[in-house]
Design a protein around this motif. Structure first.
Motif: not given
Length: 399
Positions: A96-109
């Protein structure tokens, strides 16, 4: 009077699922530019670097807090929410947070977020405007894609350590890593550039996209002229200690009372150096007159300069050379750096109010805008400090 102009990224929301250095460095820079960065952390432990101490930030009584110096170096201007991705409730909150954001950044494998339904393919149809940036050691494709990658090992694999360190045959010779995790830092900066580019493109298309960023790729790219030295000659550059591969004299020299850097960048500067050194004949010597021949005759010229440099004190050399426009300077420790008048004038040491410590030190962002200067709005957040605030703001919890 308040500034009527908005920060460059004011209104941009970034969901930060990264930890350690490359990702947090990227999102801290975005936050400095005005983005609202929401840092998602594991309950109880949070970002790994919270425990990477000592040193730790001290509270008002002089006792260590739980905030390590490493952690606070890359997490200012963010808000922290503690969420357990491994639970259905936690993954639903992050979605839900992602749906209201412009950018998602992650560094998972690679593929690590798929099990939670938080990979790009699981989100892109529902969130077509989302810009999704993945930072990994080796990227999403290729035979090493599933391997973990860390700054130190990438410095070795990526070639930097083959050109860093003293020359073979001299005391202390051998490969050497950089004193800062430069691969992580450069990857973070490339991440900023990529995200800004994607945001600008979205202004035209209305659509987000996926960004695949690898430590190894960024590391190889940053080798810059050293790559081209190899590409154009077929010869791999070797370690040269503190000497420059393509410019002479451009290295550390010992003076009568310490060491200094002499960085002669062109032939006119070399002539000026020769005059200050009382060796004007060098400038007219066919072996040394041009940089191209100074490189060939490096082993002849450098010992001559080494002998001359020992005749004066460091500060005397620096004063005389600066007076005629020859680049040079001292080698300072970090405490000396922050005591330097230029560093003080540029206010590179900043302090941010902190709820436990009173103030938290931070290094100033080097970007200087004339109309919308970087604001140090928040210290690095405590674990989960803004959980309730964010849940209410995103409509996930009612008062």
């Amino acid at each position: 009077m308040s500034n009527p102009r908005r920060a460059p990224l004011d209104g941009v929301r970034v969901l930060d699922l990264s930890r350690v250095l490359a990702g947090p460095f990227c999102t801290q820079t975005l936050a400095d530019l005005g983005a609202d960065v929401i840092k998602v952390e594991r309950p109880g432990t949070g970002d790994d670097t919270r425990a990477w101490g000592p040193p730790y930030l001290k509270d008002a009584q002089g006792n260590d807090t739980s905030e390590s110096a490493y952690y606070i170096s890359t997490n200012r201007n963010k808000r922290s929410i503690a969420v357990d991705l491994a639970t259905p409730e936690g993954s639903a909150i992050v979605r839900e947070l992602a749906s209201q954001c412009d950018v998602l950044l992650e560094n998972f494998k690679v593929g690590g977020l798929k099990q939670y339904g938080l990979d790009y393919d699981s989100l892109k149809d529902e969130m077509p405007r989302l810009i999704y940036c993945s930072l990994t050691g080796f990227g999403q494709t290729g035979p090493f894609a599933n391997r973990p990658g860390y700054d130190f090992m990438i410095q070795g694999m990526g070639g930097l350590m083959s050109i860093t360190g003293e020359r073979d045959g001299l005391p202390g010779a051998g490969p050497q890593k950089a004193g800062v995790a430069v691969t992580d830092v450069f990857t973070g900066l490339y991440g900023v550039i990529a995200i800004l580019g994607a945001l600008r493109e979205r202004d035209h298309s209305g659509l987000g996209q996926y960004i695949d960023l690898a430590l190894l790729d960024c590391h190889v790219a940053m080798l810059s002229n050293q790559n081209l030295n190899y590409m154009t000659s077929g010869q791999a550059p070797q370690r040269a200690g503190n000497a420059h591969q393509n410019v002479v004299p451009y290295q550390v020299f010992k003076t009568a009372d310490g060491f200094m850097i002499l960085a002669v960048g062109n032939d006119s500067q070399f002539r000026a150096f020769c005059k200050v050194a009382g060796q004007e004949q060098w400038a007219n010597d066919e072996r040394f007159a041009k940089n191209s021949v100074r490189i060939i005759n490096r082993q002849v010229l450098v010992p001559l300069i080494e002998q001359i440099m020992l005749e004066r004190k460091r500060d005397d050399w620096i004063a005389a050379l600066e007076a005629v426009g020859v680049p040079c300077g001292p080698i300072q420790t970090i405490d000396q750096v922050f005591d330097h008048p230029q560093v003080k004038a540029r206010e590179l040491w900043q302090n941010i109010p902190h709820p436990l410590a009173g103030t938290s030190p931070t290094t100033a962002n080097p970007i200087r805008f004339s109309a919308t200067p970087v604001q140090y709005r928040r210290p690095a957040p405590m674990l989960g400090e803004h959980t309730e605030e964010i849940l209410r703001e995103f409509g996930l919890k009612k008062d």
